[in-house]
Design a protein around this motif. Structure first.
Motif, PDB file in Angstrom:
ATOM      1  N   LEU A  25       0.827  -1.205   0.000  1.00 32.04           N
ATOM      2  CA  LEU A  25       0.000   0.000   0.000  1.00 32.04           C
ATOM      3  C   LEU A  25       0.860   1.253   0.000  1.00 32.04           C
ATOM      4  N   GLY A  26       1.953   1.208   0.744  1.00 28.48           N
ATOM      5  CA  GLY A  26       2.857   2.359   0.765  1.00 28.48           C
ATOM      6  C   GLY A  26       3.388   2.659  -0.616  1.00 28.48           C
ATOM      7  N   ALA A  27       3.759   1.637  -1.333  1.00 21.50           N
ATOM      8  CA  ALA A  27       4.246   1.828  -2.698  1.00 21.50           C
ATOM      9  C   ALA A  27       3.132   2.325  -3.601  1.00 21.50           C
ATOM     10  N   ALA A  28       1.929   1.834  -3.392  1.00 21.02           N
ATOM     11  CA  ALA A  28       0.814   2.234  -4.238  1.00 21.02           C
ATOM     12  C   ALA A  28       0.478   3.711  -4.069  1.00 21.02           C
ATOM     13  N   PHE A  29       0.641   4.242  -2.857  1.00 24.96           N
ATOM     14  CA  PHE A  29       0.296   5.628  -2.611  1.00 24.96           C
ATOM     15  C   PHE A  29       1.476   6.576  -2.747  1.00 24.96           C
ATOM     16  N   SER A  30       2.648   6.063  -2.997  1.00 26.07           N
ATOM     17  CA  SER A  30       3.824   6.895  -3.213  1.00 26.07           C
ATOM     18  C   SER A  30       3.714   7.571  -4.570  1.00 26.07           C
ATOM     19  N   SER A  31       4.147   8.817  -4.654  1.00 24.60           N
ATOM     20  CA  SER A  31       3.989   9.584  -5.888  1.00 24.60           C
ATOM     21  C   SER A  31       4.785   9.012  -7.046  1.00 24.60           C
ATOM     22  N   SER A  32       5.884   8.313  -6.775  1.00 24.49           N
ATOM     23  CA  SER A  32       6.706   7.825  -7.875  1.00 24.49           C
ATOM     24  C   SER A  32       6.677   6.301  -8.004  1.00 24.49           C
ATOM     25  N   ALA A  33       5.734   5.673  -7.332  1.00 21.53           N
ATOM     26  CA  ALA A  33       5.677   4.209  -7.381  1.00 21.53           C
ATOM     27  C   ALA A  33       5.216   3.737  -8.751  1.00 21.53           C
ATOM     28  N   THR A  34       5.756   2.618  -9.169  1.00 19.07           N
ATOM     29  CA  THR A  34       5.304   2.005 -10.405  1.00 19.07           C
ATOM     30  C   THR A  34       4.197   1.024 -10.067  1.00 19.07           C
ATOM     31  N   ALA A  35       3.491   0.561 -11.095  1.00 21.22           N
ATOM     32  CA  ALA A  35       2.388  -0.365 -10.859  1.00 21.22           C
ATOM     33  C   ALA A  35       2.891  -1.622 -10.155  1.00 21.22           C
ATOM     34  N   GLU A  36       4.030  -2.104 -10.573  1.00 19.41           N
ATOM     35  CA  GLU A  36       4.610  -3.281  -9.931  1.00 19.41           C
ATOM     36  C   GLU A  36       6.117  -3.106  -9.895  1.00 19.41           C
ATOM     37  N   GLN A  37       6.701  -3.190  -8.710  1.00 23.71           N
ATOM     38  CA  GLN A  37       8.144  -3.064  -8.573  1.00 23.71           C
ATOM     39  C   GLN A  37       8.712  -4.467  -8.461  1.00 23.71           C
ATOM     40  N   MET A  38       9.067  -5.024  -9.611  1.00 22.84           N
ATOM     41  CA  MET A  38       9.541  -6.384  -9.679  1.00 22.84           C
ATOM     42  C   MET A  38      10.473  -6.505 -10.875  1.00 22.84           C
ATOM     43  N   VAL A  39      11.519  -7.301 -10.690  1.00 23.93           N
ATOM     44  CA  VAL A  39      12.392  -7.647 -11.812  1.00 23.93           C
ATOM     45  C   VAL A  39      12.456  -9.163 -11.881  1.00 23.93           C
ATOM     46  N   SER A  40      12.597  -9.656 -13.088  1.00 26.76           N
ATOM     47  CA  SER A  40      12.662 -11.092 -13.301  1.00 26.76           C
ATOM     48  C   SER A  40      14.000 -11.427 -13.941  1.00 26.76           C
ATOM     49  N   HIS A  41      14.684 -12.410 -13.374  1.00 24.12           N
ATOM     50  CA  HIS A  41      15.968 -12.897 -13.883  1.00 24.12           C
ATOM     51  C   HIS A  41      15.895 -14.412 -13.927  1.00 24.12           C
ATOM     52  N   GLY A  42      15.744 -14.967 -15.117  1.00 24.71           N
ATOM     53  CA  GLY A  42      15.658 -16.423 -15.239  1.00 24.71           C
ATOM     54  C   GLY A  42      14.510 -16.960 -14.419  1.00 24.71           C
ATOM     55  N   ASP A  43      14.804 -17.857 -13.494  1.00 27.08           N
ATOM     56  CA  ASP A  43      13.768 -18.463 -12.649  1.00 27.08           C
ATOM     57  C   ASP A  43      13.438 -17.641 -11.410  1.00 27.08           C
ATOM     58  N   TYR A  44      14.050 -16.469 -11.253  1.00 25.22           N
ATOM     59  CA  TYR A  44      13.860 -15.672 -10.043  1.00 25.22           C
ATOM     60  C   TYR A  44      13.051 -14.412 -10.320  1.00 25.22           C
ATOM     61  N   MET A  45      12.136 -14.118  -9.398  1.00 27.28           N
ATOM     62  CA  MET A  45      11.391 -12.865  -9.425  1.00 27.28           C
ATOM     63  C   MET A  45      11.734 -12.128  -8.130  1.00 27.28           C
ATOM     64  N   ILE A  46      12.208 -10.900  -8.261  1.00 26.85           N
ATOM     65  CA  ILE A  46      12.598 -10.106  -7.104  1.00 26.85           C
ATOM     66  C   ILE A  46      11.618  -8.940  -6.991  1.00 26.85           C
ATOM     67  N   HIS A  47      10.840  -8.955  -5.923  1.00 34.14           N
ATOM     68  CA  HIS A  47       9.871  -7.887  -5.647  1.00 34.14           C
ATOM     69  C   HIS A  47      10.492  -6.941  -4.628  1.00 34.14           C
ATOM     70  N   TYR A  48      10.264  -5.650  -4.814  1.00 33.30           N
ATOM     71  CA  TYR A  48      10.814  -4.659  -3.878  1.00 33.30           C
ATOM     72  C   TYR A  48       9.881  -3.467  -3.801  1.00 33.30           C
ATOM     73  N   ASN A  49       9.838  -2.840  -2.636  1.00 29.60           N
ATOM     74  CA  ASN A  49       9.117  -1.586  -2.469  1.00 29.60           C
ATOM     75  C   ASN A  49       9.642  -0.856  -1.251  1.00 29.60           C
ATOM     76  N   ALA A  50       9.572   0.456  -1.326  1.00 30.54           N
ATOM     77  CA  ALA A  50      10.013   1.323  -0.235  1.00 30.54           C
ATOM     78  C   ALA A  50       8.827   2.177   0.194  1.00 30.54           C
ATOM     79  N   PHE A  51       8.712   2.389   1.496  1.00 30.65           N
ATOM     80  CA  PHE A  51       7.566   3.131   2.024  1.00 30.65           C
ATOM     81  C   PHE A  51       7.906   3.717   3.384  1.00 30.65           C
TER      82      PHE A  51
END
Length: 160
Positions: A25-51
């Motif tokens: 929710l913090g990421a969703a209400f942040s002015s510069s948040a993207t719809a989804e903060q995630m990167v995918s590398h091969g078999d790994y998905m790394i989710h991140y957010n700051a709030f």
């Protein structure tokens, strides 16, 4: 005693869910948040957010030893591995990084691993001032035999 242990476990599980929801929710209400903060590398998905840490309820913060403050932010990182059946599974990783303001003042992020039955994530805290842009430089290494993945992003924080 068993009732107390079960009750404490339920509180921790509920707190973990609330902590993750607060981050999203913090990421969703942040002015510069993207719809989804995630990167995918091969078999790994790394989710991140700051709030802002004040988004977390006091009882949840207390359950995990997290300090809340108007000028303290939290960075939440989770790593999922894609399974053969298409599902994902939370996994441990080596996580490090720093955050720098626009005048090059750097803070090293120290991450705390939080592990629950169906969730695993890393929480790091940092300070900020009102209307401040911070640059995050993260290294996430899901496999200790392979190099870490770099994640860089920028986000503006406000005191609420």
């Amino acid at each position: 005693m068993k009732m107390s242990i079960r009750h404490n476990g339920l509180i921790k599980r509920t707190a973990a869910i609330l902590l993750m929801m607060a981050g999203f929710l913090g990421a969703a209400f942040s002015s510069s948040a993207t719809a989804e903060q995630m990167v995918s590398h091969g078999d790994y998905m790394i989710h991140y957010n700051a709030f802002n840490s004040s988004f977390i309820q006091p009882d949840v913060a207390s359950a995990y030893g997290i300090q809340r403050a108007k000028t303290k932010g939290l960075l939440n990182i989770s790593v999922l591995k894609k399974q053969a059946d298409g599902s994902t599974k939370p996994i441990s990783a080596i996580v490090s990084g720093d955050v720098t303001n626009l005048i090059s003042q750097k803070q090293t992020l120290n991450f705390k691993k939080i592990e629950e039955s169906n969730a695993l994530y890393y929480i790091g805290d940092f300070g900020f001032t009102d209307d401040q842009v911070l640059r995050f430089n993260l290294q996430v290494q899901p496999d200790p035999n392979l190099p870490a993945y770099s994640i860089n992003f920028e986000q503006r924080f406000y005191i609420d």
